[in-house]
Design an enzyme around this catalytic site. Structure first.
Site, PDB file in Angstrom:
ATOM      1  N   CYS A 132      25.228 -51.615 -58.493  1.00  0.00           N
ATOM      2  CA  CYS A 132      24.353 -51.701 -59.670  1.00  0.00           C
ATOM      3  C   CYS A 132      22.914 -51.375 -59.273  1.00  0.00           C
ATOM      4  O   CYS A 132      22.216 -52.221 -58.707  1.00  0.00           O
ATOM      5  CB  CYS A 132      24.436 -53.094 -60.276  1.00  0.00           C
ATOM      6  SG  CYS A 132      23.360 -53.317 -61.696  1.00  0.00           S
ATOM      7  N   CYS A 139      20.202 -53.439 -61.008  1.00  0.00           N
ATOM      8  CA  CYS A 139      20.105 -54.825 -60.515  1.00  0.00           C
ATOM      9  C   CYS A 139      19.411 -54.863 -59.149  1.00  0.00           C
ATOM     10  O   CYS A 139      18.565 -55.723 -58.893  1.00  0.00           O
ATOM     11  CB  CYS A 139      21.476 -55.459 -60.324  1.00  0.00           C
ATOM     12  SG  CYS A 139      22.648 -55.183 -61.637  1.00  0.00           S
ATOM     13  N   ASP A 140      19.802 -53.975 -58.249  1.00  0.00           N
ATOM     14  CA  ASP A 140      19.430 -54.119 -56.831  1.00  0.00           C
ATOM     15  C   ASP A 140      18.430 -53.081 -56.335  1.00  0.00           C
ATOM     16  O   ASP A 140      17.951 -53.202 -55.202  1.00  0.00           O
ATOM     17  CB  ASP A 140      20.698 -54.006 -55.958  1.00  0.00           C
ATOM     18  CG  ASP A 140      21.699 -55.109 -56.273  1.00  0.00           C
ATOM     19  OD1 ASP A 140      21.277 -56.165 -56.765  1.00  0.00           O
ATOM     20  OD2 ASP A 140      22.902 -54.901 -56.033  1.00  0.00           O
TER      21      ASP A 140
END
Ligand code: NAP
Length: 307
Positions: free
Chosen positions: A133, A136-137
């Protein structure tokens, strides 16, 4: 058999939002979760893209808070894996490894998992250089070199996103043409720091304490290459958790539940919320939004049933 107004299957953000809305509407609600609350969210370290948390929020914490919020209004959680479903009749039956439950409305919220590459150590390196992701990261890789595997819209969107944050961005695709529209390739070329590795597959993850690089192999010539990179973002599609639904609920060719914005499936009283539903963006906030809609639609369905 114990009976509830609404049974929710899956304890991610879609499931717990549905449980909150269902319980606040005064319904008896059972939520069944096979592992731990939170789904993919629960295993995400820091979540920066869920509004209301200026410093971000730990995925596990947000999961526990969503659970507590739903339970405050009386929703029950049982950690039991669902083994079979009978969804066609007026009364739906949900079988678990331990027991069986009945309800007139069922909300399916089992989510989807990112497809893995299947490389050795891939799971062990998840969160230590391997990610599924980018939104997200990605910020953990600010200024660093990263690789993205895949050629679909997700891989391209990830590459564009990471090109603004990271140093060099390698896009590794097994064919010589993206699955994503060609216009996207032009955008990536304009980014200036994206290098395409066409006809290439990821062969080996290189690591010490955490990921240090990636070995790739050209599928046409067999030529191999070693890339130094701090992160590998895997974007080779998702696998919806809908195997128990086959033959009952309409699924598309990729296995996602066919349900529109009202989350209604082809079966009366059966709703689909979150990542397992056909939709353009799979994020915590879109899953939570589905949970609210599905519970509202279930409530309206139960009211119609009574009249
Ligand atoms: P996808 O469209 O299924 O693409 C997956 C990509 O990964 C393909 O390029 C595929 O290669 C490659 N791939 C699959 N298995 C692989 C493996 N084992 N090893 C290496 N490569 C592999 O998945 P997605 O990109 O996640 O998109 C899912 C859906 O969401 C699509 O319908 C997409 O259009 C949609 N989406 C839309 C947007 C948007 O902005 N409109 C954004 C994200 C996603 P091949 O091309 O060779 O098959």
């Amino acid at each position: 058999m114990e009976a509830f107004d609404i049974i929710i299957i899956g304890g991610g953000p879609a499931g717990y939002t549905a449980a909150l809305y269902g319980a606040r509407a005064g319904r008896s609600v059972l939520l069944l979760e096979k592992l731990a609350p939170g789904g993919q969210m629960g295993t995400t370290d820091l979540i920066d893209n869920y509004p209301g948390f200026p410093q971000g929020v730990k995925g596990f914490q947000l999961a526990m808070d969503m659970k507590a919020g739903a339970e405050r209004f009386g929703a029950q959680t049982k950690l039991e894996a669902v083994t079979a479903l009978e969804l066609a009749g007026d009364v739906k039956t949900v079988h678990t490894k331990k027991d069986g439950y009945e309800a007139r409305a069922v909300i399916l919220a089992t989510g989807a998992q990112p497809r893995e590459l299947g490389l050795p150590q891939e799971r062990a390196l998840r969160g230590r250089g391997v990610s599924y992701c980018a939104t997200c990261d990605g910020m953990f890789y600010r200024g660093k070199d990263v690789a993205i595997i895949g050629g679909g819209n997700t891989a391209v969107a990830d590459a564009l996103y990471l090109s603004k944050l990271c140093g060099r961005v390698y896009l590794i695709h097994r064919r010589d043409k993206l699955r994503a529209p060609d216009s996207q390739r032009v955008l990536l070329e304009q980014a200036g720091n994206v290098e395409f590795l066409w006809n290439s597959r990821a062969e080996e993850l290189l690591y010490a304490e955490r990921l240090t690089g990636l070995k790739t192999v050209r599928v046409d010539t067999g030529e191999s290459r070693t890339l130094d990179c701090a992160g590998v973002f895997v974007a080779v599609g998702q696998v919806p958790e809908t195997s128990l639904l086959a033959g009952q609920v309409e699924l598309d060719e990729a296995g996602y539940v066919v349900a529109g914005e009202n989350c209604q499936t082809n079966l009366p009283g059966v709703f689909a919320a979150g990542d397992l539903r056909q939709k353009p963006l799979r994020q915590i906030i879109t899953a939570a939004a589905d949970g609210a809609v599905a519970a509202q639609m279930a409530e309206e369905f139960l009211q119609r049933e009574r009249t």
